[in-house]
Design an enzyme around this catalytic site. Structure first.
Site, short mmCIF file in Angstrom:
data_model
loop_
_atom_site.label_atom_id
_atom_site.label_comp_id
_atom_site.label_asym_id
_atom_site.label_seq_id
_atom_site.Cartn_x
_atom_site.Cartn_y
_atom_site.Cartn_z
N ARG A 164 23.03 -1.38 -3.24
CA ARG A 164 22.64 -1.31 -1.82
C ARG A 164 21.93 0.01 -1.45
O ARG A 164 21.93 0.40 -0.28
CB ARG A 164 23.84 -1.53 -0.90
CG ARG A 164 24.49 -2.90 -1.08
CD ARG A 164 25.38 -3.26 0.09
NE ARG A 164 26.08 -4.52 -0.18
CZ ARG A 164 27.29 -4.60 -0.75
NH1 ARG A 164 27.93 -3.49 -1.06
NH2 ARG A 164 27.85 -5.76 -0.96
N LYS A 208 7.09 1.48 2.16
CA LYS A 208 6.99 0.05 1.87
C LYS A 208 7.21 -0.17 0.38
O LYS A 208 6.50 0.39 -0.45
CB LYS A 208 5.60 -0.47 2.25
CG LYS A 208 5.44 -0.79 3.71
CD LYS A 208 4.20 -1.64 3.93
CE LYS A 208 3.98 -1.99 5.37
NZ LYS A 208 2.78 -2.81 5.57
N GLU A 215 -8.93 3.10 -0.14
CA GLU A 215 -7.91 3.37 0.88
C GLU A 215 -8.20 4.65 1.65
O GLU A 215 -7.80 4.80 2.80
CB GLU A 215 -6.51 3.41 0.25
CG GLU A 215 -6.08 2.14 -0.46
CD GLU A 215 -5.60 1.02 0.48
OE1 GLU A 215 -5.69 1.17 1.72
OE2 GLU A 215 -5.15 -0.04 -0.04
N LYS A 267 -1.68 8.84 7.51
CA LYS A 267 -0.66 7.82 7.28
C LYS A 267 0.69 8.29 7.85
O LYS A 267 1.44 7.49 8.43
CB LYS A 267 -0.53 7.49 5.79
CG LYS A 267 0.46 6.36 5.56
CD LYS A 267 0.18 5.52 4.35
CE LYS A 267 1.14 4.34 4.32
NZ LYS A 267 1.01 3.50 3.13
N GLU A 282 6.46 -1.43 11.04
CA GLU A 282 5.30 -2.26 11.34
C GLU A 282 5.58 -3.33 12.39
O GLU A 282 5.44 -4.52 12.16
CB GLU A 282 4.76 -2.93 10.05
CG GLU A 282 3.37 -3.48 10.26
CD GLU A 282 2.68 -3.81 8.95
OE1 GLU A 282 2.82 -3.07 7.99
OE2 GLU A 282 1.98 -4.84 8.93
N ARG A 321 1.38 0.28 13.00
CA ARG A 321 1.24 0.43 11.56
C ARG A 321 0.33 -0.64 10.95
O ARG A 321 -0.27 -0.43 9.89
CB ARG A 321 2.62 0.38 10.88
CG ARG A 321 2.54 0.64 9.40
CD ARG A 321 3.90 0.93 8.77
NE ARG A 321 3.74 1.11 7.34
CZ ARG A 321 4.65 1.64 6.54
NH1 ARG A 321 5.80 2.04 7.03
NH2 ARG A 321 4.42 1.77 5.25
N ASN A 365 -3.71 -1.96 7.58
CA ASN A 365 -4.09 -3.12 6.79
C ASN A 365 -5.55 -3.53 7.01
O ASN A 365 -5.93 -4.66 6.67
CB ASN A 365 -3.14 -4.29 7.08
CG ASN A 365 -1.78 -4.04 6.46
OD1 ASN A 365 -1.65 -4.05 5.24
ND2 ASN A 365 -0.80 -3.75 7.28
N HIS A 422 -7.27 -5.62 4.48
CA HIS A 422 -6.25 -6.13 3.56
C HIS A 422 -6.01 -7.63 3.68
O HIS A 422 -5.55 -8.25 2.73
CB HIS A 422 -4.93 -5.38 3.76
CG HIS A 422 -4.94 -4.01 3.14
ND1 HIS A 422 -5.85 -3.04 3.52
CD2 HIS A 422 -4.17 -3.44 2.17
CE1 HIS A 422 -5.61 -1.94 2.81
NE2 HIS A 422 -4.61 -2.15 1.99
N HIS A 454 -6.05 -9.55 0.31
CA HIS A 454 -4.94 -10.31 -0.27
C HIS A 454 -5.41 -11.70 -0.70
O HIS A 454 -4.95 -12.23 -1.72
CB HIS A 454 -3.78 -10.40 0.73
CG HIS A 454 -3.10 -9.09 0.96
ND1 HIS A 454 -2.28 -8.84 2.03
CD2 HIS A 454 -3.14 -7.93 0.24
CE1 HIS A 454 -1.83 -7.59 1.96
NE2 HIS A 454 -2.34 -7.03 0.88
N HIS A 486 -6.58 -3.69 -6.63
CA HIS A 486 -6.27 -3.80 -5.20
C HIS A 486 -7.34 -3.08 -4.36
O HIS A 486 -7.84 -3.63 -3.37
CB HIS A 486 -4.88 -3.22 -4.94
CG HIS A 486 -4.50 -3.18 -3.48
ND1 HIS A 486 -4.34 -4.33 -2.73
CD2 HIS A 486 -4.27 -2.15 -2.64
CE1 HIS A 486 -4.01 -4.00 -1.49
NE2 HIS A 486 -3.97 -2.68 -1.41
#
Lengths: 363, 363
Positions: free
Chosen positions: A120, A142, A184, A226, A236, A240, A244, A247, A251, A264
């Site tokens: 955990r 993330k 990026e 960032k 997000e 935030r 993207n 993106h 994706h 990517h």
């Protein structure tokens, strides 16, 4: 050595940027002492950088273990995650164990998710070895793995205790990966900071030549932007999402081509051109801005047109894939668009308009 | 209908306790509206309770999907987790989807962990159908799956938005499972509230007969004590560990016998006797207290002696398994002991002493 702080209350942490940070930087680990450090890396990075880092870590941690995963986006999955868990359990690692992610975005994301969920949650440190990881994926907490039905679908928001961006590691980075990272970096201009875009247009050659001063500026400014965004919206729920930009299309490119075929950053590059073109067709920016962004992306050695991912109905395939993106809600795709240079916004768009953009920007 | 609040800032939520809570309780879902609800249950519970709950939920959520997993602790693993992810992705579930866990501890833990990690976190609601889940596992945000090398080794702290404890569901609960749940109820006495122990000694027959008033008291008081502990130490950096009274031995029993052979509550029952005996041998409680606790556990229909899990070296096997427990640090086992009736503490103990306890309490 420069430090950028991510401010998230009791989950705050510094990003340290510099050249040859260790051994001088060993005091950075003072708050994260433990009996055991486990370094997760990939075979490519390990060959170049592992010996040095484990030697540094061995001066702080009595026991330093190493786990090498195969290199590639296709290994960002449940199998790699289970390999980490199995190793930690076989080594008798407890909740005080500190995980170090030594690698690019894949290693950082998988290792971070392992840290988030082993017993955990245990402490972890990011040592990003690619430009992309230094300016984006290692910052902000993330973590994720891919599911066979979608990229980054399984994960957690889980902050590292420290991020170490050592610019020396970029010396061995292949040029294609440097360019992918620049996608990026370029992204931060249109969405937040046109001064960065001006600077990149003037200094791109130095960056591509891996001039340490130029790289330091690129990493520092990217992390500052960032940090500012993540500090306001860790999970997000709003702002935030602007990170993207490009993106949603990216994706679809990655899923449509098969993960790992395009890097990517390459997918993001083409995706940004598509998102900029969508912004233009929505009346938010002019054609000059789209051209300016496209030129910068091209100069960085990146693709400016999307691939054809389905010969029969290319736009339809893009749309299908974008509809299952995490940012979609009730099947409605939310695009990050440029609402005037330096400012991003979230917008929906008609399928017809998106089809026009894909038709104009692909193949 | 009674409500117990778990106070964790912006992650606070109510536990609602009552009989036949729905349809009157539908306003409880007002803050968790969405287009889609997904109910995860197991085949046993689904046969008894699913139709009623999906009918209630359909009055709030336009789309209600159901996923049934097989019944049993042996399915609390990565495969079940992946079945949930795959279903969510195939159904096009987005970040607004609400997951409902309808079942006992296994369903709650797996579904909760799926909610914690699907798209980095979606809302979920616990509808515990066993006494054990109502008084313990559905409260407090611990989610997990088992790894083949250890129980609950992979998981997250992730709070539900609501817990619905409907006592009517206990009507169909087998007596063995009722007893198993009582182990966790009995636990709250020695560690925090001797008045609860007094009450249980006086009212155990009514509880075993499933008298609704007696069950309501048991669930409410257990949740209040757990809420008080979790509110002070959500992530188990200190106080919360006392909730693991009996659990260090119990985890060794479950791992040693194979998950699912003994019910979790049965292992905790024998584990509490062992932990109480350890406390006595450490000079913290007297023999009368150990006997009193043992008698209550036995009256509840629970085992008071641990099993032999290794014929050649039983104590050695217990010790090996306890050393890989999550509560261990650097191989040192930290036991929850009773430091006088109603008060728990964390202690280490010599292997020799632990061997004595295991020798006296097993077989």
């Amino acid at each position: 050595m420069h430090s950028v702080e991510i401010s998230l209350g009791d989950r705050s942490y510094p990003i340290v940027i510099g050249s040859r940070i260790f051994p001088d930087g060993l005091p950075l680990l003072a708050d994260i002492r433990s009996t055991t450090a486990v370094v997760v890396s990939n075979t490519t990075v390990a060959r170049l950088h592992l010996a040095g880092w484990t030697a540094f870590l061995a001066t702080v941690y009595p026991q330093v273990r190493v786990l090498e995963l195969p290199d590639g986006e296709e290994f960002k999955n449940g199998n790699s995650l289970d390999r980490i868990f199995t190793a930690l359990l076989e080594w008798g690692c407890d909740r005080k164990t500190v995980l170090f992610a030594l690698g690019g975005g894949v290693i950082g994301d998988v290792t971070g998710f392992a840290a988030a969920t082993y017993m955990r949650g245990i402490a972890f440190v990011q040592i990003p070895t690619t430009l992309l990881a230094q300016v984006d994926s290692s910052v902000g907490g993330k973590t994720a793995i891919n599911h066979r039905l979608g990229k980054n679908m399984i994960g957690a928001f889980y902050q590292p205790r420290l991020v170490i961006c050592d610019l020396e590691m970029l010396a061995t980075l292949p040029q294609r990966e440097l360019s992918a990272g620049l996608a990026e970096v370029i992204k931060y201009g249109p969405i937040a900071d046109m001064a960065l875009m001006d600077w990149l247009e003037a200094s791109l050659d130095a960056v591509l030549a891996k001039d340490r001063g130029a790289l330091a500026h690129v990493v520092r400014r990217s992390c500052e932007i960032k940090a500012w965004v993540v500090g306001q919206d860790e999970k997000e729920t709003g702002l935030r999402a602007i990170l993207n930009f490009g993106h949603t299309f990216a994706h679809a490119i990655e899923a449509g081509m098969g993960y790992g075929v395009w890097l990517h950053g390459e997918a993001v590059a083409a995706g940004m051109v598509m998102a900029a073109e969508l912004s233009r067709r929505l009346g938010l920016v002019d054609g000059f801005f789209v051209q300016r962004l496209t030129t910068l992306i091209q100069r960085a050695g990146l693709p400016v047109r999307g691939p054809v991912i389905n010969a029969a109905d290319n736009a339809g395939r893009y749309l299908d894939l974008m509809r299952v993106d995490k940012k979609s809600e009730a099947g409605e795709i939310r695009f990050v668009v440029i609402d005037g240079p330096g400012k991003a916004a979230l917008r929906t768009a008609s399928d017809a308009l998106v089809r026009e953009v894909i038709g104009a920007c692909c193949g």
